[in-house]
Write an enzyme that holds these catalytic residues in place. Structure first.
Site, PDB file in Angstrom:
ATOM      1  N   SER A 328       9.549  28.909 -19.247  1.00 47.66           N
ATOM      2  CA  SER A 328       9.917  27.903 -20.240  1.00 47.66           C
ATOM      3  C   SER A 328      10.987  28.474 -21.151  1.00 47.66           C
ATOM      4  CB  SER A 328       8.703  27.501 -21.079  1.00 47.66           C
ATOM      5  OG  SER A 328       8.461  28.435 -22.122  1.00 47.66           O
ATOM      6  N   ASP A 329      11.822  27.614 -21.709  1.00 44.91           N
ATOM      7  CA  ASP A 329      12.656  28.069 -22.807  1.00 44.91           C
ATOM      8  C   ASP A 329      11.744  28.239 -24.016  1.00 44.91           C
ATOM      9  OD1 ASP A 329      14.852  28.857 -24.274  1.00 44.91           O
ATOM     10  OD2 ASP A 329      16.109  27.215 -23.580  1.00 44.91           O
TER      11      ASP A 329
END
Length: 799
Positions: A328-329
């Site tokens: 994930s960012d």
């Protein structure tokens, strides 16, 4: 016994590792003992070891592998100085962090305690690794990730030009060498996973993250992205501790956000998404086998990327066959709901729902700290998720921990890290990249290069003349040469070098500082007057202006902005330009900025302009080498320069109806994609096709003779563009399909040849099939994307 392994004499490598382990107070790697579980047997395949280990793991241990700790290192693993705190770590074996279950990743150990040197980071990663190997039930190692956008963003790491500047090199071989260097520096101090490269296609100059990209063209971005991945991963065997996992980001559409605002929707059609934005990721996976991807903050057609099953499962895994893992960012899973300090997508009512959606979409691990994925276990227990879904996502992360040797040889040598990081050889490579990134966009009257033998006094003026200019996601390199320092060193004692700041861009200008404070107009004008007094004494003026790390940066929350509505020079810089030009002396402008700027006033008043972007730690040396002719600039713009923000979009590969014109203004860019001058001149002649007619599955060549017609050796980047003249759906007026950089001595001629095959001609047709349509294709070769710089030929493609 079946699993018994005969003892072997340790290899030289293992003997070295044992000495290192002893020196750093870690346990040396040992061969699997008789009766040891299969996952500890290094002779078995990684797939076999994953299967065995996964079968032994509890639900809680699986969930732990999908978690990361970054800022929470301070409360779980390290003391206030950034050193490993064994007592603190043992205290957290139980409780909310439950480190006894293991952990997937530790984020950015380089920033612990305010920053770790190469040696200190190596010692820290060894200590943390030893803790998890000895104190988690199954002894699963952790993976350490780091930011490596343009060098390892850590104390002492070698810093080279930002990606947008590397785009100007049009040199994949150089880019591969740079990231090979970065991989070596990061891995030697304990990192395994680089959150780089950015393969977003930057089609929105107002966006503050343009500097992180390789430019506006998908082909150029793909070639440099492929080179970066190869540099990071090598052959992906990871056996010699010199390479790290690469992360393609941000998947996908991040580079053309609505209104130019970071994280805003990517409102593009499926065809544009496929041909422009997905293309770079597909090519980097196909040719370089990147192991990891990072999902993007934005939404596509109403679906945020971190919850997009079509994107992460149907396209990435099923259609493309991706077998790696998705990260994930930072905090992006939380943003599926609402994150008050920035924004939200409001497709999830709470963190539990955000967690479920991301797991179902296929996000393997949440970065940077435990947040939504803390709820994995409870969601499985209440039936909202299945344990088999966690198995699917954990398996590839374990696989790459095995492949990287983390179970068998987990430690690094601090002595090696100290010797390698920031070495003179790495400094030389950073300088080579900085020189090659500089793009000469104007040289009226041949004012440049300057001849030191004819100059007595130089005035170095401007807000960017005497400050470090690294750009975002930077560390603190051992060296950081300013423009002033570079010119002083080159000029020596024979030429007097004067300096004045001239004005400010913003107060301070730090990338990390949230608040951006505008400069005071009255104080700026006082400084301009002072600069005029200084410049009057000089024979020539070097004017260092543009932007700074605050005026173009990632807008990561509502208090930390970086996107703009105007692309003009900020503050009183145009007034400074006018004041310098009024003196009647030669003025040479060196621009430093993270995005293309609307520099109409500068062009009208200054005879020489170099676009430098951010050149890294060797900025001043590179600028001086180019300014005084020791290096002939050969950079080409990787993104078009607009006349104003009102002219956007301005990318060169527009559709036929896209640039019909404006009332009272010119529709063309100030400077076009692929444009760049040299101190010498080049002529292209005798362009020809190997075959003028080919079948749809056939190929041909296009060749052109290139001659250096000037008096200096130099480089020219020959560019190939193609247009499908009549097609079932609208096609761009031209698309880059190849480029080759050649260096020629004065009077020397060489022939540049490109191959044109189906991949150069394919597109998504009216039925969204990726095909070559028969018909006429305009083949263009030249030195920029401008029509006047191209020679056109016609290719016929038959059924």
């Amino acid at each position: 016994m079946k699993n018994a392994v005969a003892p072997k004499k340790p290899s030289k490598k293992n003997q070295r590792v044992r000495r290192v382990a002893s020196a750093t107070n870690t346990s040396a790697p040992v061969a699997a003992k008789a009766g040891a579980p299969a996952y500890k047997n290094a002779s078995l395949s990684s797939a076999r070891r994953v299967k065995d280990l996964l079968g032994r793991m509890t639900l809680e241990e699986k969930a732990a592998q999908m978690l990361c700790i970054w800022q929470e290192k301070a409360v779980t693993l390290v003391d206030e100085k950034g050193e490993f705190d064994l007592a603190k770590a043992k205290k957290n074996l139980r409780g909310p962090y439950a480190l006894a279950r293991g952990l997937g990743q530790v984020g950015r150990p380089s920033d612990a305690g305010g920053g770790r040197t190469a040696r200190q980071m190596a010692e820290l990663t060894n200590a943390i690794q030893k803790f998890f190997l000895e104190n988690s039930r199954l002894g699963i190692p952790v993976m350490f990730h780091e930011e490596c956008l343009h060098g390892h963003a850590a104390p002492e790491g070698t810093s080279f030009p930002q990606p947008i500047a590397l785009g100007a090199t049009f040199n994949p071989e150089l880019v591969e060498r740079l990231f090979t260097m970065t991989a070596l520096e990061a891995r030697s101090r304990g990192a395994h996973h680089a959150l780089t490269p950015v393969v977003d296609v930057a089609r929105e100059p107002r966006w503050g993250r343009v500097e992180e990209t390789y430019g506006e063209d998908p082909y150029l971005v793909s070639r440099l992205g492929i080179a970066a991945v190869k540099g990071f991963q090598g052959d992906a065997t990871f056996k010699d501790k010199t390479r790290v996992l690469a992360t393609l980001k941000h998947f996908v559409g991040h580079g053309q956000p609505e209104s130019g605002m970071n994280c805003a929707p990517a409102n593009v059609s499926l065809r544009v998404l496929r041909e422009t934005f997905l293309y770079t990721f597909r090519e980097a996976l196909r040719e370089a086998n990147a192991v990891t991807l990072m999902a993007s903050y934005n939404e596509i057609d109403g679906v945020p990327s971190h919850a997009n099953k079509w994107l992460l499962r149907d396209v990435l895994r099923k259609e493309w066959g991706f077998k790696g893992f998705i990260v994930s960012d930072y905090y992006a899973i939380w943003e599926l709901g609402y994150r008050p300090d920035t924004h939200g997508h409001f497709v999830a009512k709470d963190r539990q729902e955000s967690c479920r959606q991301s797991v179902e979409a296929g996000v393997n691990i949440e970065l940077p700290d435990p947040d939504c994925y803390k709820h994995l276990v409870e969601l499985v227990k209440k039936g909202a998720l299945k344990e088999s879904q966690l198995d699917e996502l954990v398996a590839p992360m374990l696989f790459w921990k095995f492949e990287m040797g983390l179970f068998d040889d987990p430690y690094v040598d601090p002595n090696v890290a100290e010797r390698i990081v920031g070495s003179e050889a790495h400094r030389a490579l950073a300088l080579e990249a900085a020189r090659e990134s500089i793009t000469l966009v104007k040289n009226e009257g041949g004012v440049a290069p300057l001849d030191l033998s004819k100059i007595k006094t130089i005035a170095v003026i401007g807000p960017n003349a005497h400050r470090g200019l690294l750009g975002g996601y930077s560390g603190v390199p051992l060296h950081n040469v300013t423009v002033l320092e570079g010119i002083q060193a080159k000029a020596g004692k024979g030429v007097k070098v004067l300096y004045s700041e001239g004005c400010k861009i913003t107060i301070g200008g730090s990338w990390n500082r949230d608040a951006v404070t505008a400069s005071d107009p009255d104080e700026d004008r006082r400084q301009i007057a002072e600069a005029v007094k200084v410049a009057r004494k000089a024979d020539v003026i070097v004017l260092a202006i543009g932007g700074n790390e605050q005026t173009s940066r990632e807008a990561w929350n509502l208090q930390h902005m970086g996107d703009r509505t105007s692309l003009d020079l900020i503050g009183r810089q145009d007034e400074l330009v006018a004041a310098m030009a009024k003196l009647g002396k030669p003025v040479i402008a060196v621009l430093f900025n993270g995005r293309p700027l609307s520099i109409n006033h500068l062009i009208a008043h200054v005879p020489v302009i170099y676009e430098c972007w951010y050149l890294g730690q060797e900025t001043g040396t590179a600028v001086a080498d180019v300014l005084f002719g020791d290096h002939n600039p050969g950079g080409k713009l990787p993104i078009s320069f607009p006349r104003s923000a009102g002219h956007l979009p301005v990318f060169y590969n527009y559709k036929p109806s896209g640039r019909r014109g404006y009332l009272f203004d010119d529709v063309s860019p100030l400077f076009a994609f692929g444009y760049g001058l040299s101190y010498t001149t080049f002529a292209l002649a005798n362009a020809r096709l190997g075959k003028k007619r080919i079948k749809k599955d056939g190929s041909t060549t296009v060749s052109v003779d290139v001659t250096n017609t000037g008096k200096r050796a130099g480089t020219e980047t020959v560019q190939l563009y193609i247009r499908d003249v009549v097609s079932s759906v609208t096609r761009p007026v031209k698309e880059l399909k190849g480029f080759k950089k050649v260096r020629l001595e004065p009077g020397e001629t060489t022939t540049v040849e490109f191959t044109i095959g189906p991949e150069s001609l394919k597109f998504f047709d009216v039925d969204m099939k990726y095909v070559v349509e028969p018909g006429e294709f305009s083949v263009m070769v030249g030195t920029s994307s401008r029509d006047e710089d191209l020679v056109k030929l016609m290719l016929t493609v038959q059924e």
